[in-house]
Design a protein around this motif. Structure first.
Motif, PDB file in Angstrom:
ATOM      1  N   ASP A  19       0.830  -1.197   0.000  1.00  0.00           N
ATOM      2  CA  ASP A  19       0.000   0.000   0.000  1.00  0.00           C
ATOM      3  C   ASP A  19       0.871   1.256   0.000  1.00  0.00           C
ATOM      4  N   LYS A  20       1.965   1.240   0.725  1.00  0.00           N
ATOM      5  CA  LYS A  20       2.809   2.425   0.851  1.00  0.00           C
ATOM      6  C   LYS A  20       3.506   2.812  -0.444  1.00  0.00           C
ATOM      7  N   LEU A  21       3.560   1.902  -1.384  1.00  0.00           N
ATOM      8  CA  LEU A  21       4.164   2.218  -2.672  1.00  0.00           C
ATOM      9  C   LEU A  21       3.156   2.829  -3.646  1.00  0.00           C
ATOM     10  N   ASN A  22       1.899   2.827  -3.282  1.00  0.00           N
ATOM     11  CA  ASN A  22       0.879   3.390  -4.164  1.00  0.00           C
ATOM     12  C   ASN A  22      -0.308   3.828  -3.310  1.00  0.00           C
ATOM     13  N   MET A  23      -0.211   5.019  -2.741  1.00  0.00           N
ATOM     14  CA  MET A  23      -1.239   5.488  -1.820  1.00  0.00           C
ATOM     15  C   MET A  23      -1.299   7.009  -1.837  1.00  0.00           C
ATOM     16  N   CYS A  24      -2.400   7.532  -1.336  1.00  0.00           N
ATOM     17  CA  CYS A  24      -2.569   8.977  -1.183  1.00  0.00           C
ATOM     18  C   CYS A  24      -2.644   9.301   0.298  1.00  0.00           C
ATOM     19  N   MET A  25      -2.030  10.406   0.694  1.00  0.00           N
ATOM     20  CA  MET A  25      -2.131  10.809   2.094  1.00  0.00           C
ATOM     21  C   MET A  25      -3.517  11.389   2.377  1.00  0.00           C
ATOM     22  N   ASP A  26      -3.860  11.426   3.632  1.00  0.00           N
ATOM     23  CA  ASP A  26      -5.145  11.976   4.058  1.00  0.00           C
ATOM     24  C   ASP A  26      -4.979  13.485   4.212  1.00  0.00           C
ATOM     25  N   GLY A  27      -5.078  14.196   3.086  1.00  0.00           N
ATOM     26  CA  GLY A  27      -4.882  15.640   3.061  1.00  0.00           C
ATOM     27  C   GLY A  27      -6.143  16.368   2.633  1.00  0.00           C
ATOM     28  N   LYS A  28      -6.047  17.667   2.537  1.00  0.00           N
ATOM     29  CA  LYS A  28      -7.226  18.501   2.286  1.00  0.00           C
ATOM     30  C   LYS A  28      -7.831  18.251   0.910  1.00  0.00           C
ATOM     31  N   HIS A  29      -6.997  18.042  -0.113  1.00  0.00           N
ATOM     32  CA  HIS A  29      -7.503  17.923  -1.480  1.00  0.00           C
ATOM     33  C   HIS A  29      -7.126  16.600  -2.150  1.00  0.00           C
ATOM     34  N   HIS A  30      -6.532  15.683  -1.414  1.00  0.00           N
ATOM     35  CA  HIS A  30      -6.081  14.438  -2.022  1.00  0.00           C
ATOM     36  C   HIS A  30      -7.246  13.475  -2.275  1.00  0.00           C
ATOM     37  N   LYS A  31      -7.126  12.710  -3.346  1.00  0.00           N
ATOM     38  CA  LYS A  31      -8.064  11.622  -3.601  1.00  0.00           C
ATOM     39  C   LYS A  31      -7.856  10.518  -2.562  1.00  0.00           C
ATOM     40  N   VAL A  32      -8.845   9.664  -2.422  1.00  0.00           N
ATOM     41  CA  VAL A  32      -8.731   8.545  -1.478  1.00  0.00           C
ATOM     42  C   VAL A  32      -7.731   7.513  -1.995  1.00  0.00           C
ATOM     43  N   GLN A  33      -7.795   7.241  -3.291  1.00  0.00           N
ATOM     44  CA  GLN A  33      -6.898   6.279  -3.921  1.00  0.00           C
ATOM     45  C   GLN A  33      -6.304   6.898  -5.183  1.00  0.00           C
ATOM     46  N   PRO A  34      -5.039   6.585  -5.506  1.00  0.00           N
ATOM     47  CA  PRO A  34      -4.459   7.103  -6.746  1.00  0.00           C
ATOM     48  C   PRO A  34      -5.052   6.412  -7.969  1.00  0.00           C
ATOM     49  N   GLY A  35      -5.009   7.102  -9.086  1.00  0.00           N
ATOM     50  CA  GLY A  35      -5.511   6.536 -10.336  1.00  0.00           C
ATOM     51  C   GLY A  35      -5.250   7.489 -11.485  1.00  0.00           C
ATOM     52  N   PRO A  36      -5.555   7.091 -12.707  1.00  0.00           N
ATOM     53  CA  PRO A  36      -5.300   7.932 -13.881  1.00  0.00           C
ATOM     54  C   PRO A  36      -6.097   9.236 -13.835  1.00  0.00           C
ATOM     55  N   GLU A  37      -5.462  10.315 -14.265  1.00  0.00           N
ATOM     56  CA  GLU A  37      -6.099  11.631 -14.397  1.00  0.00           C
ATOM     57  C   GLU A  37      -5.559  12.247 -15.689  1.00  0.00           C
ATOM     58  N   CYS A  53      -4.113  13.634  -7.231  1.00  0.00           N
ATOM     59  CA  CYS A  53      -4.799  14.914  -7.400  1.00  0.00           C
ATOM     60  C   CYS A  53      -5.834  14.819  -8.521  1.00  0.00           C
ATOM     61  N   THR A  54      -6.809  15.704  -8.481  1.00  0.00           N
ATOM     62  CA  THR A  54      -7.806  15.783  -9.543  1.00  0.00           C
ATOM     63  C   THR A  54      -7.400  16.849 -10.554  1.00  0.00           C
ATOM     64  N   THR A  55      -8.125  16.897 -11.665  1.00  0.00           N
ATOM     65  CA  THR A  55      -7.867  17.914 -12.677  1.00  0.00           C
ATOM     66  C   THR A  55      -8.045  19.309 -12.099  1.00  0.00           C
ATOM     67  N   ASN A  56      -9.097  19.518 -11.318  1.00  0.00           N
ATOM     68  CA  ASN A  56      -9.347  20.835 -10.722  1.00  0.00           C
ATOM     69  C   ASN A  56      -8.212  21.259  -9.794  1.00  0.00           C
ATOM     70  N   THR A  57      -7.725  20.315  -8.990  1.00  0.00           N
ATOM     71  CA  THR A  57      -6.611  20.624  -8.092  1.00  0.00           C
ATOM     72  C   THR A  57      -5.374  21.018  -8.889  1.00  0.00           C
ATOM     73  N   SER A  58      -5.104  20.302  -9.970  1.00  0.00           N
ATOM     74  CA  SER A  58      -3.918  20.606 -10.779  1.00  0.00           C
ATOM     75  C   SER A  58      -4.018  21.988 -11.411  1.00  0.00           C
ATOM     76  N   THR A  59      -5.214  22.392 -11.784  1.00  0.00           N
ATOM     77  CA  THR A  59      -5.401  23.730 -12.366  1.00  0.00           C
ATOM     78  C   THR A  59      -5.190  24.805 -11.314  1.00  0.00           C
ATOM     79  N   GLU A  60      -5.782  24.612 -10.148  1.00  0.00           N
ATOM     80  CA  GLU A  60      -5.656  25.588  -9.070  1.00  0.00           C
ATOM     81  C   GLU A  60      -4.221  25.722  -8.563  1.00  0.00           C
ATOM     82  N   ALA A  61      -3.440  24.665  -8.692  1.00  0.00           N
ATOM     83  CA  ALA A  61      -2.048  24.703  -8.237  1.00  0.00           C
ATOM     84  C   ALA A  61      -1.236  25.758  -8.984  1.00  0.00           C
ATOM     85  N   HIS A  62      -1.716  26.177 -10.149  1.00  0.00           N
ATOM     86  CA  HIS A  62      -1.001  27.154 -10.962  1.00  0.00           C
ATOM     87  C   HIS A  62      -1.466  28.590 -10.716  1.00  0.00           C
ATOM     88  N   ASN A  63      -2.497  28.760  -9.900  1.00  0.00           N
ATOM     89  CA  ASN A  63      -3.063  30.093  -9.687  1.00  0.00           C
ATOM     90  C   ASN A  63      -2.472  30.766  -8.452  1.00  0.00           C
TER      91      ASN A  63
END
Length: 242
Positions: A19-37, A53-63
């Protein structure tokens, strides 16, 4: 019998390591599980095959001052574009990376339940980041806490002064380790060593192999410690019996 016991005790950690090699942390905007985006934006695009991360998160990261954390990069004047590029990459790495498991820790903070600690960064990442920001300004060495949030975005706290980057962070090491409360650990490893994490990359994600290396090392140390404790227990039992 004792060998079988050691193997049984090691099984749970081995299962957890997958699990530790493929997981998302419990953060404010993180998905529950990693996957294609497939539509990750600009500098977050390298993670599109497997992302936390989601598409929306990736866009906001640039603002500037995005809704993600209302963080103002321009707290001591306008941050240079070459410096800001590294902070965007840093945000993408934090939000999108699915291979941070070995360094995820519990966090006692109201906006997240987990954080990363001492992630080993490649020297090229730290040096390049510091070099591109060395002519910028800031008023704080630790950007995680201590800001004035009374306006809804971070401002320099009362009594602080905007100083040149190199005064606040004399070396790449001081910047990488201080700026996010030791989220990162400065290393002298190169980005071809498979011993350090890269904040940004092209092509296949190189960070899984790095995470696997550190996780295996941690498991070996754990197994050695368990074997040592077991040996001491057997030795003590033998002394008692005689």
């Amino acid at each position: 019998m004792w060998v079988a016991l050691v193997l049984l005790l090691a099984l749970p950690s081995g299962t957890l390591s997958l699990d530790k090699l493929n997981m998302c942390m419990d953060g404010k905007h993180h998905k529950v599980q990693p996957g294609p985006e497939g539509q990750l934006y600009s500098q977050c695009a390298p993670w599109r095959d497997n992302a936390c991360c989601t598409t929306n998160t990736s866009t906001e990261a640039h603002n500037d001052t995005s809704y993600l954390y209302k963080f103002n990069w321009n707290h001591c004047g306008i941050m240079s574009s070459k410096c800001k590029k590294h902070f965007i990459q840093d945000t993408c790495f934090y939000e999108c990376s699915p291979h941070l498991g070995p360094w995820i820790q519990e966090a006692d903070e109201n906006w997240r339940r987990e954080r990363i600690l001492n992630v080993p960064l490649c020297k090229e990442d730290c040096h390049g980041w510091w070099e591109d920001c060395k002519n910028d300004y800031t008023c704080k060495s630790n950007w995680h806490k201590g800001w004035d949030w009374s306006s809804g975005i971070n401002k320099c706290p009362a009594g602080s002064m905007c100083r040149k980057w190199t005064e606040v962070y004399p070396t790449p090491k001081s910047m990488c380790e201080q700026i996010w409360s030791k989220s990162y650990l400065y290393t002298t490893h190169s980005n071809t060593s498979e011993r350090c994490m890269q904040l940004w990359f092209t092509g296949p994600n190189p960070n899984r192999k790095v995470a696997e290396y550190y996780l295996n090392n941690a498991q070996q140390q754990q197994s050695f410690a368990m074997t040592t404790l077991l040996f001491l227990a057997i030795s003590s039992f033998s002394v008692m019996m005689h």
